[in-house]
Structure formats: C-alpha cells, structure tokens
Design a protein around this motif. Structure first.
Motif, PDB file in Angstrom:
ATOM      1  N   HIS A 283       0.917  -1.213   0.038  1.00 26.44           N
ATOM      2  CA  HIS A 283      -0.005  -0.077   0.161  1.00 26.44           C
ATOM      3  C   HIS A 283       0.970   1.110  -0.077  1.00 26.44           C
ATOM      4  N   LEU A 284       1.912   1.170   0.576  1.00 29.67           N
ATOM      5  CA  LEU A 284       3.081   2.302   0.641  1.00 29.67           C
ATOM      6  C   LEU A 284       3.725   2.485  -0.504  1.00 29.67           C
ATOM      7  N   LEU A 285       3.930   1.251  -1.227  1.00 30.70           N
ATOM      8  CA  LEU A 285       4.976   1.055  -2.532  1.00 30.70           C
ATOM      9  C   LEU A 285       3.998   1.940  -3.610  1.00 30.70           C
ATOM     10  N   ILE A 286       2.685   1.122  -3.799  1.00 27.31           N
ATOM     11  CA  ILE A 286       2.152   1.740  -4.938  1.00 27.31           C
ATOM     12  C   ILE A 286       0.726   2.121  -4.798  1.00 27.31           C
ATOM     13  N   GLY A 287       0.363   2.390  -3.716  1.00 28.25           N
ATOM     14  CA  GLY A 287      -1.048   2.876  -3.236  1.00 28.25           C
ATOM     15  C   GLY A 287      -1.341   4.110  -4.073  1.00 28.25           C
ATOM     16  N   HIS A 288      -0.430   5.142  -4.298  1.00 29.23           N
ATOM     17  CA  HIS A 288      -0.790   6.235  -5.061  1.00 29.23           C
ATOM     18  C   HIS A 288      -1.361   6.146  -6.446  1.00 29.23           C
TER      19      HIS A 288
END
Length: 430
Positions: A283-288
């Motif tokens: 979620h932190l790596l590709i959540g954007h």
C-alpha cells in the motif's frame, strides 16, 4: 470460519514433466486446467494449500454482466454462456441459476449511472433494463427502502462457490489433469531464455508452458522474478443466514448491502459499499496508483494498521528455489472477519426489506481480493519471461468471469484464436 467446500480427491505425487503447469488451484486456474485437459494437453495444477481455499470459495457467487466496464463486458458475456452449460460440462451441480441481478438506487446520480451504462452497452444485445419503484416492488416485494429506481438484468445469475471449483476440478481430473494440493511452486526454471519448468517444494517439474493463476500471491511470486504486477489486497467480509423465506431469488445490490439466495435456502449477505484494507508494505509502495479509483468508486474503504503489516513485512520478497518460500509460510490467506461491516450490512438490509429481521446468521467469513489500479484482470503473456502466461488481478470479479478467463488464458498460451479480444487484459497496460 471459512466456507467448507466439496472435497476432491487429488493426486499425492508430482510428475517429472508435463506440457503445462498451472500455479494456483483457484477457480481460474481450475477452469484453465479443464480447458487444457479437454484439448488433450497434459496439465498439472499445483496448489500451495487446498484447492479453492481462498477467494474462490469465499466470494458472493454472482455471475453478472450488469455494470461491467465496456472493455470487460465481452468476457462477462462469454462467461455467462459458459456458466449456463457448466453443470452438463462437468457432470455435477455447480449451483448455477439464471435468476437475475438487480441494483437499486436511492439517488438520481445512481440512476444516471445506470442509464449511462445501458446506453453505452446497447451494442451487446443485453436484456438489461431500468426499473421504476413499482417494478422493484413487484419483483422484490415487501421493501421499505424508498428506492427511486434501479437496473435489472434477468439473464444474470449466480453459482455456488463451495460447489463450483470442486466440480470443475473433479471434471478436469477425469479428463486427465493432475492436481496436487499442499505443494507450493517456489520459482520458475528457465533454459535458453524461456521458462522450462518449475521448482516446487517437492522438486522440479519440467514443462513447456506455465500459467500463473495465483490470485493475491501472484504479485509476490512475480516480484521474485523481477516482474512488477501492481495489485493491492482488499478484504471483503460476508455472512450467510439459515433457511428462510426471502423476498426473491433475484440477487439484489444497494449502495450499502447486497444479498442473494443460496442453494441451501439461506442468503449470502455483505456490506457492498465498504471494504476493509489492512495496510501492508505494498500500500505504501504503489498505493498512489489507486487514488483515481478511490475517489471514483472506493469512497468507503476502512483502513487498519497492525499485525497484518508486520506479518507481511516479515515475509521474504526474494528467495531461491532451494529455500522455503513465503508460499509455504502462509498456505491459506484467511483474513479476520470485520464484524462491524457485517452488522452494518444486516442493519441496512433490514431497513430496506424487514423480512430479514427474522434471519439467523449461521456463518461469517472474509476473503482477500487482489485489485488492479483499473479493476481489470491481467490475462496476458509475460514478455520478460517467455513461456509464462498470467491470469490474476481479477479485482473481485474472478468467480463470475472464470469460465471465459480460464479459456482465454489457455487460448493465449496455446496460440489458439482467443475467445474474446485480449487487448484490455495485457500486462503492459499497467
């Protein structure tokens, strides 16, 4: 507690070689195996846990065309056709009933969305139609929801997740497929620049092609081989009632609940408008990449941060074929039920159809869904790894579209004419 599926007698030993290895014994991998076996192509399905042990047995069982994105609609139409003949094809009841699916609307914005979809999907010759409040009352009597209208597709249907995968697996075995449970594939084996086999926890199997249908595990498996698959996990909580006289056999969805009749006489119910996201590293790596869909569709995702994050962080992202893999460390993803969401669903449903006030909740469970940024699956060759085809990222739609999705994957890996245009599902789009 997870739903109990019909047991299937699978193989205990792995062969030394085959033509195609399918990684993952969920419904998409199993329908692909059935297609391969029907074509006389030797196939081995390897499942790290039990077949259909994760989302394939935990989903709602809806088989719908209603509301599908236009690019995904042909796959849904073909799956609908294949589901209708599935019981005869596999020689067993899969719970398929063409009872229709209805969405009810409280607001003009919801109705406008349904009207726009019908106008856009007109070229598919569907039987979908808009409903007035009186039509809803006639089709689903006893309601007090104050709906301003809805959309209804009589040719949509349902099947039973606890029956279907097992029946498909058993039929594939009869037709020559080998299915092995509790056998994780650790890595791919390559030779001369292409996939030549798989390394399992029990040893190597040589093959000509591999189909990766690993659901939410596909991202981690591919990442170990340097291939990026952007998927994130979301959790849906579900419950079933005991036998009851309900308002309809039609599956009904509103903004904050859904229900559908079960083969055992009860109903399967969920809080349709809310999902649960236990935050993990991805979620932190590709959540954007998911911000547009969060704003447009997933406006009610509940977040949590805790032991799921720590467990995920402790699991390796790179490993060798000789090392114990994360796939063996956690053989079945069994997320905790969000009882608050289930309580919301029942409260909202009882307000809309008071007959459910008398329903007895018999079982609750949760399932983890692998979601892509555009909510479309990946059914595609993997260019970086010739000989590997991917069928994952179904974003909660895998059960309903599985018959055509499995066939499309097989068409692509065998070079046959595809059942539908595969362009929307190419990995490169992501």
């Amino acid at each position: 507690m997870a739903p109990v599926i019909t047991p299937v007698k699978t193989d205990l030993d792995i062969p030394a070689s085959t033509s195609v290895v399918v990684i993952g014994g969920g419904i998409v991998g199993l329908t692909a195996a059935l297609n391969l076996a029907e074509r006389g192509i030797p196939v081995v399905v390897l499942e790290k846990g039990r077949i259909a042990g994760e989302q394939s047995s935990r989903n709602l069982g809806w088989i719908r065309k209603t509301g599908r994105s236009l690019s995904d609609l042909p796959l849904s139409v073909e799956s609908d056709r294949l589901w209708a003949g599935m019981a005869e094809r596999v020689g067993a009841d899969v719970g398929y009933r063409q009872a229709g699916i209805m969405y009810v609307a409280r607001t003009e914005a919801e109705m406008e969305k349904h009207a726009t979809w019908i106008g856009s999907a007109g070229g598919q010759s569907l039987d979908s139609r808009l409903l007035s409040p009186g039509m809803i009352d006639a089709l689903v009597p006893g309601g007090t929801g104050g709906w301003i209208g809805g959309i209804y597709t009589p040719s949509d249907g349902r099947a039973e997740p606890t029956l279907a995968s097992s029946a498909i697996a058993a039929a594939a075995i009869v037709k020559g497929a080998v299915i092995v449970e509790n056998c994780a594939v650790r890595t791919l084996v390559t030779a001369a620049g292409r996939v030549s086999g798989v390394m399992t926890e029990r040893g190597e199997i040589a093959c000509e092609q591999v189909l990766l249908a690993g659901g939410l595990w596909s991202r981690r498996f591919l990442g170990n081989h340097g291939v990026v698959l952007p998927t994130l996990p979301l959790v849906a909580s579900v419950f079933r009632t005991g036998v009851m006289e309900g308002p309809t056999d039609i599956a009904v969805g509103a903004a904050d609940f859904s229900f559908r009749k079960r083969h055992d006489g009860g109903y399967t119910i969920t809080q349709r408008g809310a999902l649960f996201a236990p935050l993990m590293l991805d979620h932190l790596l590709i959540g954007h990449r998911y911000l547009p869909v969060l704003k447009a569709e997933w406006k009610n995702v509940r977040l949590s941060f805790g032991r799921d994050f720590l467990r995920d962080l402790s699991m390796a992202r790179h490993w060798s074929g000789t090392a114990r893999s994360p796939l063996e460390q956690l053989r079945t993803m069994d997320p905790a039920v969000n009882h608050g969401l289930n309580a919301e669903a029942m409260q909202n449903l009882c307000k809309a159809w008071p007959v459910f006030n008398g329903a007895a909740v018999r079982q609750s469970w949760a399932g983890m869904i692998d979601v892509t940024p555009d909510s479309l699956p990946v059914i595609s060759p993997v260019a970086k790894l010739p000989g590997l085809t991917l069928a994952s990222g179904f974003s909660g739609h895998g059960f309903g579209t599985a018959p055509a999705a499995g066939q499309l994957a097989v068409d692509l890996l065998t070079g046959s004419a595809p059942i539908v245009d595969p362009t929307p599902y190419r990995l490169e789009r992501l």
